[in-house]
Design a protein around this motif. Structure first.
Motif, short mmCIF file in Angstrom:
data_model
loop_
_atom_site.label_atom_id
_atom_site.label_comp_id
_atom_site.label_asym_id
_atom_site.label_seq_id
_atom_site.Cartn_x
_atom_site.Cartn_y
_atom_site.Cartn_z
N LYS A 1 0.83 -1.21 0.00
CA LYS A 1 0.00 0.00 0.00
C LYS A 1 0.87 1.26 0.00
O LYS A 1 0.60 2.21 -0.73
CB LYS A 1 -0.93 -0.01 1.21
CG LYS A 1 -2.02 -1.06 1.15
CD LYS A 1 -2.96 -0.95 2.35
CE LYS A 1 -4.08 -1.97 2.26
NZ LYS A 1 -5.01 -1.88 3.42
N LYS A 2 1.90 1.25 0.82
CA LYS A 2 2.81 2.40 0.86
C LYS A 2 3.52 2.57 -0.47
O LYS A 2 3.71 3.70 -0.95
CB LYS A 2 3.83 2.23 1.98
CG LYS A 2 3.29 2.47 3.38
CD LYS A 2 4.41 2.44 4.39
CE LYS A 2 3.90 2.77 5.79
NZ LYS A 2 5.01 2.78 6.78
N GLU A 3 3.90 1.46 -1.08
CA GLU A 3 4.61 1.54 -2.35
C GLU A 3 3.70 2.07 -3.46
O GLU A 3 4.12 2.88 -4.30
CB GLU A 3 5.16 0.16 -2.73
CG GLU A 3 5.90 0.12 -4.06
CD GLU A 3 7.10 1.04 -4.10
OE1 GLU A 3 7.58 1.32 -5.22
OE2 GLU A 3 7.56 1.49 -3.03
N THR A 4 2.43 1.65 -3.45
CA THR A 4 1.48 2.16 -4.44
C THR A 4 1.27 3.66 -4.27
O THR A 4 1.23 4.41 -5.26
CB THR A 4 0.13 1.43 -4.31
OG1 THR A 4 0.34 0.02 -4.48
CG2 THR A 4 -0.86 1.92 -5.35
N ALA A 5 1.14 4.10 -3.03
CA ALA A 5 0.97 5.53 -2.76
C ALA A 5 2.22 6.31 -3.17
O ALA A 5 2.12 7.43 -3.70
CB ALA A 5 0.67 5.75 -1.28
N ARG A 6 3.39 5.74 -2.95
CA ARG A 6 4.63 6.41 -3.33
C ARG A 6 4.72 6.58 -4.84
O ARG A 6 5.09 7.66 -5.35
CB ARG A 6 5.84 5.62 -2.82
CG ARG A 6 7.18 6.29 -3.06
CD ARG A 6 8.33 5.34 -2.82
NE ARG A 6 8.42 4.33 -3.86
CZ ARG A 6 9.04 4.52 -5.03
NH1 ARG A 6 9.60 5.68 -5.31
NH2 ARG A 6 9.09 3.55 -5.93
N HIS B 1 2.25 6.67 -6.96
CA HIS B 1 1.24 7.65 -7.39
C HIS B 1 1.73 9.08 -7.14
O HIS B 1 1.56 9.96 -8.00
CB HIS B 1 -0.07 7.40 -6.63
CG HIS B 1 -1.14 8.39 -6.96
ND1 HIS B 1 -1.81 8.40 -8.17
CD2 HIS B 1 -1.66 9.43 -6.23
CE1 HIS B 1 -2.69 9.39 -8.18
NE2 HIS B 1 -2.62 10.03 -7.02
N GLU B 2 2.33 9.30 -5.99
CA GLU B 2 2.86 10.63 -5.68
C GLU B 2 4.00 11.00 -6.62
O GLU B 2 4.11 12.16 -7.06
CB GLU B 2 3.35 10.66 -4.23
CG GLU B 2 3.84 12.03 -3.77
CD GLU B 2 4.30 12.03 -2.33
OE1 GLU B 2 4.77 13.07 -1.86
OE2 GLU B 2 4.18 10.97 -1.68
N LEU B 3 4.84 10.03 -6.94
CA LEU B 3 5.94 10.28 -7.86
C LEU B 3 5.43 10.64 -9.25
O LEU B 3 5.95 11.55 -9.91
CB LEU B 3 6.84 9.04 -7.93
CG LEU B 3 8.12 9.16 -8.76
CD1 LEU B 3 9.05 10.19 -8.14
CD2 LEU B 3 8.82 7.81 -8.86
#
Length: 257
Positions: free
Chosen positions: A147-152, A154-156
């Motif tokens: 989940k954290k990696e997906t959010a990262r 997306h932010e990138l």
């Protein structure tokens, strides 16, 4: 705070050992400071670490941090907490924030880039963008948690799109300025100067008329009073025409829609 933290090592009537590590130099004065407070420290035999052992520790720590970006985030928080506590220490004459080895502390926590914080102004020879080295590519540095990696990611992606839009807008602006002819620039400048001079002359004329009215107001003849009224009418008529022309331009722009 010192007594509180040391007290945590021995609880429930049990004994414990609290180790205070000080840098060689000014920080050693903290020993005398504690003696005044009634706290006596016992010196320990120094632990000598070879250069090879130091390199092994750095490499092992970095490999462990690279396995999960959340570990690196924790290292950043630890570094920030250390620096903030150091800067707010009661014995500020001993623990001076200006003399702290920020780069050394950052490497101790395994950081490759100094986080943005106000205390960075005290860092000597602050590296470009805060990078101590470029061994970690933060664009691909991933979280173990999905989940954290997906959010990262997306932010990138969002950040990259914003950067592209800024570059596109800047390129368009530069191209527009480049296509703007030199003659148009000069003619526009000359027009502004002429308009400024015209307004200046009109303002001076108005001021002179007002002064004449104040000085000769009661003694003005009927002919002079008529001339002054005609002058005022001309000014008002000019303003009315300018306003009507402006309204017509606005109305025309709406009619084109």
């Amino acid at each position: 705070m010192f007594l509180h933290r040391c007290g945590r090592c021995g609880r429930a009537n049990k004994s414990g050992i609290a180790i205070t590590m000080l840098s060689i130099g000014r920080e050693e004065e903290y020993i005398d400071f504690l003696k005044i407070k009634g706290i006596t420290l016992k010196s320990m035999e120094p632990v000598i670490i070879s250069e090879e052992e130091n390199c092994w520790y750095d490499e092992t720590l970095r490999l462990w941090l690279r396995e999960d970006r959340s570990r690196y985030d924790q290292a950043i928080r630890s570094y920030v907490g250390y620096v903030r506590y150091y800067s707010k220490h009661l014995a500020s004459s001993i623990f001076r924030v200006r003399t702290l080895d920020y780069k050394g502390v950052a490497r101790m926590y395994g950081l490759t880039r100094l986080p943005k914080m106000p205390e960075n102004k005290y860092v000597r020879d602050f590296p470009e963008d805060g990078y101590l080295d470029h061994t970690i590519d933060f664009n691909t540095y991933a979280y173990a948690d999905k989940k954290k990696e997906t959010a990262r990611k997306h932010e990138l992606l969002t950040h990259e799109r914003k950067r592209q839009r800024r570059e596109k807008a800047l390129k368009k602006k530069l191209q527009k300025n480049k296509n703007f002819s030199w003659s148009d620039k000069n003619s526009g400048k000359e027009t502004r100067i002429e308009r400024h001079d015209k307004l200046k002359r009109r303002r001076e004329a108005i001021e002179r008329k007002i002064q004449e009215e104040q000085v000769h107001g009661s003694s003005s003849s009927g002919e002079e009073e008529t001339d002054q009224n005609d002058w005022k009418i001309d000014i008002l008529e000019t303003k009315r025409k300018r306003k009507a022309r402006k309204n017509a331009m606005v109305q025309g722009s709406f009619d084109d829609l």
